[in-house]
Design an enzyme around this catalytic site. Sequence first.
Site, PDB file in Angstrom:
ATOM      1  N   HIS A 304       0.852  -1.190   0.000  1.00  0.00           N
ATOM      2  CA  HIS A 304       0.000   0.000   0.000  1.00  0.00           C
ATOM      3  C   HIS A 304       0.885   1.236   0.000  1.00  0.00           C
ATOM      4  CE1 HIS A 304      -3.194   2.798   1.110  1.00  0.00           C
ATOM      5  NE2 HIS A 304      -4.020   1.846   0.758  1.00  0.00           N
ATOM      6  N   ASP A 361      -7.925  -5.367  -0.026  1.00  0.00           N
ATOM      7  CA  ASP A 361      -8.389  -6.257  -1.115  1.00  0.00           C
ATOM      8  C   ASP A 361      -8.015  -7.714  -0.922  1.00  0.00           C
ATOM      9  OD1 ASP A 361      -7.597  -3.446  -2.960  1.00  0.00           O
ATOM     10  OD2 ASP A 361      -9.617  -4.289  -2.866  1.00  0.00           O
TER      11      ASP A 361
END
Length: 426
Positions: A304, A361
């Site tokens: 991320h 996700d």
Amino acid sequence: MADTNAKLTVNGEEYELPIIKGTLGRPVIDIAALQESGFWSYDPGFKVTAPVESKITYIDGGKGELLHRGYPIDELANNAEYLEVAYALLHGDLPTADQKAEFFEKIREHTPVHDQLRKFFEGFRRDAHPMAIMVGVVGALSAFYHEDLDVSNEEHREITAIRLIAKMPTLAAMSYKYSQGEPFMYPRNDFNYAENFLYMMFATPADVDYEKNDVITRAMDKIFTLHADHEQNASTSTVRLAGSTGANPYACIAAGIAALWGPSHGGANEAVLEMLDEIGTVENVPEFMEKVKSREVKLMGFGHRVYKNFDPRAQVMKETCDEVLEALGINDPKLELAMALEKIALEDPFFIERNLYPNVDFYSGIILKAIGIPTSMFTVIFALARTSGWISHWLEMHSAPFKIGRPRQLYTGETRRDFVKVEDRK
Ligand code: SDX
């Protein structure tokens, strides 16, 4: 005493750059004075750039903290309904009981879509990716609300936010039904937001005894909350940039949907399931990890830009995953495989050195698959949920004076040269 100004010295000139502090997180350096310096700032990927001030969401990537209007994401996901979170994103605080009742009623009122929109769907092939349909249909909504498109009118802005949040589940379910060749289901106003979406997705007109499943409904609602907003991510920044031109909100949200579709962003949940399918079994994990380390592939659902620690959403998602699979009595080998991948990655120096952890996700796809939602709909659900965040940022931008977003560049192309006739070109 902290400095109030940063100083920049370049070409013998010194510039005082004001330091501005927020309520949480890093202060910023206002670099407007660069205008006089003859230089631009340079920050590909906006890794260290804050183009806006916002009060909506705060992320501490180092701590793995995510707050929406100050409320921690795990407390919201485990205690609030998605529409309460949407209300907080829009208005600044969680709603009182009266505000909640009024807001929920307004959303219920606007869940149907203009019946003419059916014809819009019929223009797509049945096997069109539902995200392609959503980009088109949401952008087309502006064609149905000409009377409320004055972005300088606060009432128009407010009703548009209600319409978008209310209609996204209806449009998302329609994009699924269309791909299945099944008739569209009208929304039911006796169902709550998540129940309504699942009903429009899975019920058919022949279903005289459609049964809700409270575990699945609660999980769906939590998934909406976990995807509701996330500061200035790529799709939200797209919505803001489109909005800065004065474009109508439906066009801005359609732009956000398009940006979200990329596999590095909201398309990752679909890519995680494809990756798990490709790996197949736990025995194949070491070989796959070698491909990741040689940069042949990425470990989808990991990493991320902001979180260099656990994504707090991933932890709630994992708990929800366990709840749903247990409640449904599903023993999904993909969950075992995902957990094996996570364990190996978290112990591997390649991932540790790069602060790569599971993001929102990584587990969402396993829950959605358990609920019976096809992989092609995963990013549509992300877009449905993120609409409350997108439109909150759009409203926040319009709540104060703003300028059109117009970044500059470092030009490394040709210097000036004369035109050459085609017969003289070599
Ligand atoms: C979302 O911004 C948001 O808030 C987004 C989001 C939201 O709610 O809006 O949180 C939703 O988009 C979550 C992210 C979903 N995407 C994926 O899961 C796709 C896989 N992840 C990567 O593509 C990547 O981690 C990004 C795009 C998410 C972040 O990329 P960055 O910040 O640009 O990091 P980077 O590419 O500079 O990576 C740093 C290093 C590199 O290695 P080196 O070249 O330095 O040796 O880490 C490596 C990268 O190669 N790396 C990965 C990796 N992610 C980064 N290596 C393997 N697998 C990965 N997933």
